[in-house]
Motif scaffolding. Structure first.
Motif, PDB file in Angstrom:
ATOM      1  N   LYS A   1      10.207 -18.739  -5.001  1.00  0.00           N
ATOM      2  CA  LYS A   1      11.141 -18.618  -3.857  1.00  0.00           C
ATOM      3  C   LYS A   1      12.550 -18.148  -4.172  1.00  0.00           C
ATOM      4  O   LYS A   1      12.970 -17.099  -3.710  1.00  0.00           O
ATOM      5  N   ASP A   2      13.342 -18.937  -4.903  1.00  0.00           N
ATOM      6  CA  ASP A   2      14.731 -18.545  -5.158  1.00  0.00           C
ATOM      7  C   ASP A   2      15.195 -19.092  -6.509  1.00  0.00           C
ATOM      8  O   ASP A   2      14.487 -19.841  -7.159  1.00  0.00           O
ATOM      9  N   ARG A   3      16.412 -18.680  -6.898  1.00  0.00           N
ATOM     10  CA  ARG A   3      16.971 -19.063  -8.200  1.00  0.00           C
ATOM     11  C   ARG A   3      16.938 -20.565  -8.442  1.00  0.00           C
ATOM     12  O   ARG A   3      16.582 -21.026  -9.520  1.00  0.00           O
ATOM     13  N   GLU A   4      17.371 -21.316  -7.408  1.00  0.00           N
ATOM     14  CA  GLU A   4      17.472 -22.767  -7.590  1.00  0.00           C
ATOM     15  C   GLU A   4      16.109 -23.393  -7.815  1.00  0.00           C
ATOM     16  O   GLU A   4      15.933 -24.249  -8.677  1.00  0.00           O
ATOM     17  N   THR A   5      15.134 -22.973  -7.006  1.00  0.00           N
ATOM     18  CA  THR A   5      13.789 -23.524  -7.150  1.00  0.00           C
ATOM     19  C   THR A   5      13.240 -23.164  -8.531  1.00  0.00           C
ATOM     20  O   THR A   5      12.668 -24.009  -9.227  1.00  0.00           O
ATOM     21  N   PHE A   6      13.421 -21.896  -8.922  1.00  0.00           N
ATOM     22  CA  PHE A   6      12.937 -21.461 -10.234  1.00  0.00           C
ATOM     23  C   PHE A   6      13.562 -22.316 -11.328  1.00  0.00           C
ATOM     24  O   PHE A   6      12.880 -22.837 -12.215  1.00  0.00           O
ATOM     25  N   GLU A   7      14.878 -22.476 -11.241  1.00  0.00           N
ATOM     26  CA  GLU A   7      15.606 -23.210 -12.268  1.00  0.00           C
ATOM     27  C   GLU A   7      15.141 -24.673 -12.319  1.00  0.00           C
ATOM     28  O   GLU A   7      14.877 -25.211 -13.396  1.00  0.00           O
ATOM     29  N   SER A   8      14.982 -25.298 -11.166  1.00  0.00           N
ATOM     30  CA  SER A   8      14.628 -26.714 -11.217  1.00  0.00           C
ATOM     31  C   SER A   8      13.161 -26.917 -11.603  1.00  0.00           C
ATOM     32  O   SER A   8      12.848 -27.807 -12.384  1.00  0.00           O
ATOM     33  N   VAL A   9      12.256 -26.074 -11.096  1.00  0.00           N
ATOM     34  CA  VAL A   9      10.829 -26.293 -11.368  1.00  0.00           C
ATOM     35  C   VAL A   9      10.438 -25.723 -12.749  1.00  0.00           C
ATOM     36  O   VAL A   9       9.960 -26.451 -13.622  1.00  0.00           O
ATOM     37  N   ILE A  10      10.666 -24.415 -12.946  1.00  0.00           N
ATOM     38  CA  ILE A  10      10.264 -23.771 -14.207  1.00  0.00           C
ATOM     39  C   ILE A  10      11.219 -24.179 -15.334  1.00  0.00           C
ATOM     40  O   ILE A  10      10.792 -24.611 -16.411  1.00  0.00           O
ATOM     41  N   GLY A  11      12.529 -24.071 -15.056  1.00  0.00           N
ATOM     42  CA  GLY A  11      13.524 -24.476 -16.051  1.00  0.00           C
ATOM     43  C   GLY A  11      13.355 -25.952 -16.414  1.00  0.00           C
ATOM     44  O   GLY A  11      13.459 -26.337 -17.579  1.00  0.00           O
ATOM     45  N   GLY A  12      13.078 -26.760 -15.421  1.00  0.00           N
ATOM     46  CA  GLY A  12      12.916 -28.203 -15.648  1.00  0.00           C
ATOM     47  C   GLY A  12      11.763 -28.501 -16.594  1.00  0.00           C
ATOM     48  O   GLY A  12      11.912 -29.272 -17.558  1.00  0.00           O
ATOM     49  N   LEU A  13      10.601 -27.871 -16.354  1.00  0.00           N
ATOM     50  CA  LEU A  13       9.457 -28.119 -17.242  1.00  0.00           C
ATOM     51  C   LEU A  13       9.730 -27.546 -18.639  1.00  0.00           C
ATOM     52  O   LEU A  13       9.383 -28.168 -19.658  1.00  0.00           O
TER      53      LEU A  13
ATOM     54  N   SER B   1      12.656  -9.943  -7.115  1.00  0.00           N
ATOM     55  CA  SER B   1      13.109 -10.576  -5.878  1.00  0.00           C
ATOM     56  C   SER B   1      14.266 -11.546  -6.134  1.00  0.00           C
ATOM     57  O   SER B   1      14.587 -12.366  -5.276  1.00  0.00           O
ATOM     58  N   GLY B   2      14.865 -11.439  -7.310  1.00  0.00           N
ATOM     59  CA  GLY B   2      16.092 -12.194  -7.558  1.00  0.00           C
ATOM     60  C   GLY B   2      15.880 -13.663  -7.888  1.00  0.00           C
ATOM     61  O   GLY B   2      16.829 -14.432  -7.973  1.00  0.00           O
ATOM     62  N   ILE B   3      14.618 -14.057  -8.101  1.00  0.00           N
ATOM     63  CA  ILE B   3      14.316 -15.461  -8.388  1.00  0.00           C
ATOM     64  C   ILE B   3      14.738 -15.826  -9.816  1.00  0.00           C
ATOM     65  O   ILE B   3      15.165 -16.944 -10.076  1.00  0.00           O
ATOM     66  N   ALA B   4      14.607 -14.856 -10.717  1.00  0.00           N
ATOM     67  CA  ALA B   4      14.925 -15.124 -12.127  1.00  0.00           C
ATOM     68  C   ALA B   4      15.740 -13.963 -12.683  1.00  0.00           C
ATOM     69  O   ALA B   4      15.605 -12.824 -12.207  1.00  0.00           O
ATOM     70  N   PRO B   5      16.601 -14.223 -13.689  1.00  0.00           N
ATOM     71  CA  PRO B   5      17.380 -13.128 -14.279  1.00  0.00           C
ATOM     72  C   PRO B   5      16.497 -12.110 -15.010  1.00  0.00           C
ATOM     73  O   PRO B   5      15.438 -12.458 -15.543  1.00  0.00           O
ATOM     74  N   ASN B   6      16.958 -10.842 -15.036  1.00  0.00           N
ATOM     75  CA  ASN B   6      16.196  -9.740 -15.635  1.00  0.00           C
ATOM     76  C   ASN B   6      15.663 -10.024 -17.025  1.00  0.00           C
ATOM     77  O   ASN B   6      14.537  -9.664 -17.366  1.00  0.00           O
ATOM     78  N   GLU B   7      16.513 -10.657 -17.850  1.00  0.00           N
ATOM     79  CA  GLU B   7      16.143 -10.797 -19.259  1.00  0.00           C
ATOM     80  C   GLU B   7      15.008 -11.794 -19.458  1.00  0.00           C
ATOM     81  O   GLU B   7      14.521 -11.975 -20.563  1.00  0.00           O
ATOM     82  N   LEU B   8      14.566 -12.435 -18.369  1.00  0.00           N
ATOM     83  CA  LEU B   8      13.433 -13.360 -18.504  1.00  0.00           C
ATOM     84  C   LEU B   8      12.095 -12.676 -18.239  1.00  0.00           C
ATOM     85  O   LEU B   8      11.042 -13.301 -18.359  1.00  0.00           O
ATOM     86  N   GLN B   9      12.106 -11.391 -17.859  1.00  0.00           N
ATOM     87  CA  GLN B   9      10.823 -10.737 -17.562  1.00  0.00           C
ATOM     88  C   GLN B   9       9.938 -10.623 -18.795  1.00  0.00           C
ATOM     89  O   GLN B   9      10.336 -10.108 -19.831  1.00  0.00           O
ATOM     90  N   VAL B  10       8.724 -11.114 -18.631  1.00  0.00           N
ATOM     91  CA  VAL B  10       7.730 -11.064 -19.701  1.00  0.00           C
ATOM     92  C   VAL B  10       6.676 -10.045 -19.301  1.00  0.00           C
ATOM     93  O   VAL B  10       6.251 -10.022 -18.144  1.00  0.00           O
ATOM     94  N   GLY B  11       6.262  -9.181 -20.237  1.00  0.00           N
ATOM     95  CA  GLY B  11       5.186  -8.251 -19.914  1.00  0.00           C
ATOM     96  C   GLY B  11       5.331  -6.916 -20.592  1.00  0.00           C
ATOM     97  O   GLY B  11       6.188  -6.737 -21.460  1.00  0.00           O
TER      98      GLY B  11
END
Ligand SMILES: Cc1cc2nc3c(=O)[nH]c(=O)nc-3n(C[C@H](O)[C@H](O)[C@H](O)COP(=O)(O)OP(=O)(O)OC[C@H]3O[C@@H](n4cnc5c(N)ncnc54)[C@H](O)[C@@H]3O)c2cc1C
Ligand SMILES: Cc1cc2nc3c(=O)[nH]c(=O)nc-3n(C[C@H](O)[C@H](O)[C@H](O)COP(=O)(O)OP(=O)(O)OC[C@H]3O[C@@H](n4cnc5c(N)ncnc54)[C@H](O)[C@@H]3O)c2cc1C
Lengths: 247, 295
Positions: free
Chosen positions: B188-200, B217-227
């Protein structure tokens, strides 16, 4: 001012490719071809730069078989002014592509060569930097924003750490990253209209002598099949058993 | 034959040691950033001691002399090395091989192509050979005795860095971490990503990663793209939450030791490659996992 945009014809990034039965290359029977997605982004960016700076001429060039006309026509339909097809059946490595592009640059004298950071088929990520080296021009790779001010370009570059902002004088070579823009969709009438735009066919300037040679293409070994777990408890205990939660 | 390794970060030095050992060749090191790694087993270290990797044109001009006599000029795959090493190969007019995963001989290399769906064996001719390699397949050796260090100066560049990139957050580097937790579009958004993914990720002492869809879609910063077109990771544990498993994403995670997928669609392609798959809503599963781990 002139912008040169090299475009490569590549296998559709969403198709499933297989090795040829004799392992000599990629089996392309029945596979669609597209403009390399990064090159499509480069064409789009050139067109957007021209929207702000109307005296820009956009020249696209592709090196390969006569079939590359399809990708050049698409680039023309997106807004490029004219196209050059270096028609050849020879094998090129990225160094060979860079040398061939240098011959085009020497003739066309662009201020900017805007190209993809990598071709999505052979994933080399080399040709642009090699071209910049051959020309003795500065480079800014992996651009996510570009703007022109006089003879300088301001570029946001994606790096391992995040985004870096640089100023680079022209002439220079810039490569595109995915976030630079989202290429426009061109409908069929646009592609048909682009048929009247000039497309020059020329032979390669020299016969390439590749320093890298593909000797085999094969499928990677598959990962051993995994399994589904019933719930979170089973997942965590399985991870503990495997020692994957040592941290 | 001998190798010159270009270490863009201090961590690259041990990767280069492992690669040189696999080829059975001695190596000299040119280290661009950080304090010189003098115990990596190099014959000698040339250290620039910079904070950031400088623009490629000046750096390559200064490397030209330092790499003379080498049969192989090697670097760990990264955006910095791809930027610089290909220009160096252009200047030296020599063969270059990108993203080597194994060497069959000193001039024959295997590398993934077409988003890792195929493996190409490439033969490089002439000398030197410039290459970038993925360190996952190479065994790192314990540190050795100290070696000689010389300072290395960088030629001026025509490019001016007006704002340097700076690493955000205190998590380990994505490409070095032993645990990576990645999220996709449903975050969904930066905050959700940070709390759910960042949290784990924090619970597991790992790094956070993302798909292109999440980054675009702006959920995570560019440098986190894996692939395929982002970072290549090879952790002991990779957790993919809300990720469908596109070829392009899988290209960046295939060398992970254990892949866990959490996806609510039982038909998601990621389950074909995951070692352990959990069909669940990630917004319920992730808090439950953190709970069970007692953090
Ligand atoms: C005619 C032809 C035949 C080939 N046949 C074979 C084969 O039989 N077996 C095999 O293994 N490999 C073959 N190749 C692939 C070849 O090895 C790679 O294309 C080469 O190594 C370049 O690497 P890359 O495409 O990954 O380029 P990269 O270095 O990743 O390309 C970066 C950028 O350079 C530009 N560029 C690259 N190639 C071209 C081009 N052709 N025209 C215009 N711009 C370009 C684009 O802007 C691209 O985004 C062939 C290539 C060509 C052109
Ligand atoms: C040239 C090119 C290069 C590319 N490079 C990359 C790259 O480097 N890296 C990359 O990642 N992609 C890359 N892509 C994009 C790639 O093709 C996919 O579009 C992308 O990976 C999809 O991201 P996703 O899995 O987050 O999204 P989706 O495909 O939309 O998947 C989302 C998944 O989340 C699941 N889901 C939804 N809600 C929940 C919930 N509450 N709980 C659990 N599961 C849920 C859905 O079932 C679905 O499977 C590239 C594409 C191109 C064309």
């Amino acid at each position: 001012m002139r912008i040169l945009v090299p475009v490569k014809r590549v296998v559709d990034p969403f198709s499933k490719v297989r090795p040829l039965p004799d392992g000599s290359g990629i089996d392309t029977t029945g596979i669609k071809f597209e403009i390399n997605p990064f090159d499509e982004i480069a064409v789009e960016e050139a067109v957007r730069l021209r929207e702000k700076n109307p005296d820009i001429e956009i020249v696209v060039v592709s090196i390969g078989s006569a079939d590359c006309e399809e990708q050049l026509r698409k680039a023309l339909a997106m807004g490029a002014d004219r196209a050059i097809l270096v028609e050849t059946t020879h094998l090129f490595d990225s160094l060979g592509i860079a040398k061939e592009l240098k011959a085009i640059v020497d003739k066309e004298q662009p201020s900017l060569v805007l190209m993809g950071k990598q071709a999505t088929d052979y994933d080399c990520n080399q040709a642009a930097q090699m071209l910049a080296a051959k020309l003795g021009w500065p480079q800014a790779c992996f651009a996510s924003a570009i703007s022109i001010t006089g003879q300088m370009l301001a570029v946001n570059r994606e790096t391992d750490l995040g985004v870096e902002t640089v100023e680079i004088p022209m002439p220079c070579v810039i490569t595109t990253d995915l976030r630079l823009n989202e290429p426009r969709f061109v409908a069929l009438p646009g592609i048909i209209k682009a048929r009247s735009k000039p497309l020059d066919r020329i032979p390669p300037s020299v016969t390439p002598a590749p320093l890298t040679r593909t000797i085999k293409v094969e499928s990677p070994g598959a990962r051993p099949p995994g399994r589904k777990v019933a719930n979170v408890e089973e997942l965590v205990s399985e991870l503990k058993n495997r020692g994957a939660l040592s941290a | 034959m001998s190798i010159v390794g270009i270490a863009f970060t201090p961590a690259d030095a041990t990767g280069i040691q492992a690669f040189a050992a696999a080829l059975g060749l001695p190596f000299r090191l040119v280290q661009i950033t950080g304090a010189a790694n003098t115990t990596c087993g190099a014959l000698k270290v040339l250290s620039a001691g910079l904070e950031d990797v400088p623009p490629a044109d000046g750096l390559v001009a200064s490397l030209e002399g330092a790499v003379q006599g080498a049969s192989h000029i090697v670097a760990v795959s990264s955006m910095a090395s791809k930027d610089v090493m290909a220009r160096l190969a252009g200047v030296l007019d020599c063969a270059m091989v990108t993203d080597v995963v194994s060497a069959d001989s000193p001039s024959t290399f295997k590398r993934p192509i077409v988003a890792g769906t195929l493996i190409e064996t490439v033969e490089a001719s002439g000398a030197p050979i410039v290459l970038t390699f993925r360190p996952a397949g190479y065994e790192r050796k314990p540190p050795g005795g100290a070696c000689e260090v010389e300072s290395f100066s960088i030629s001026p560049s025509k490019v001016r860095v007006t704002q340097a990139a700076h690493k955000s957050g205190g998590r380990p580097d994505l490409t070095q971490a032993s645990v990576v937790v990645s999220g996709g579009r449903p975050l969904k958004d930066r905050e959700t990503f940070e709390s759910v993914i960042g949290g784990l990720a924090d619970t597991l002492g790992g790094a956070a990663g993302a798909t292109r869809a999440a980054v675009d879609s702006g959920i995570a910063p560019n440098e986190l793209q894996v692939g395929q077109t982002g970072k290549i990771v090879a952790p002991d544990l990779y957790i993919a939450a809300g990720i469908s498993g596109s070829t392009q994403h899988m290209a960046g995670i295939k060398d992970s030791k254990c892949i866990v997928a959490i996806n609510k669609d039982p038909e998601a392609p990621i389950f074909e490659v995951a070692d352990l798959g959990l069909v669940a809503d990630l917004f319920e599963a992730i808090p439950a996992i953190r709970n069970l781990l007692g953090k």
